[in-house]
Design a protein around this motif. Sequence first.
Motif: not given
Length: 172
Positions: A25-26, A98
Amino acid sequence: MQFGRYYEEFEVGAVYKHWPGKTVTEYDDHLFCLITMNHHPLHLDLNYAEKTTQFKRNVVVGNYVYSLLLGMSVADVSGKAIANLEVESLRHVAPVFHGDTIYGESTVLDKVESKSKDDRGIVTVETRGHNQDGTLVCIYRRKVMVPKRAYGEARGGEQPGRPEPVAPKPRS
């Protein structure tokens, strides 16, 4: 569930497919960058990435990808390790973004008994990380010192240090 292997359990040529994968994820990427003080805008600044890079988006910091793969391999490779000795090589082959999901697998390349202590040996593995499309993104080789079975049994077996449950004391 097995956690790591004793020296005797490694076979040259064996392949361990680490499961499960991890979707990056970011948040994962930005937190890792901030913890490690890597403030390169390629990883943190979407505007910069969109306007100045060939990818037009943030690229996940490579050390996170390596660390993720290393962590994935612990249950199969180094869960019983006495020491991680060396990373011989590390290559980032393709970018990770991401939302990509990373999967890892390790191949045993070599195993050598210790010359100084007969209760351990050194295992060399190559770990490869692929994304959800099967694209190779990272590859590295490392050497791990692992105990022989007798070493482990002398120190508590499969779950050393785990306490035995005791019955609760009756209330008065």
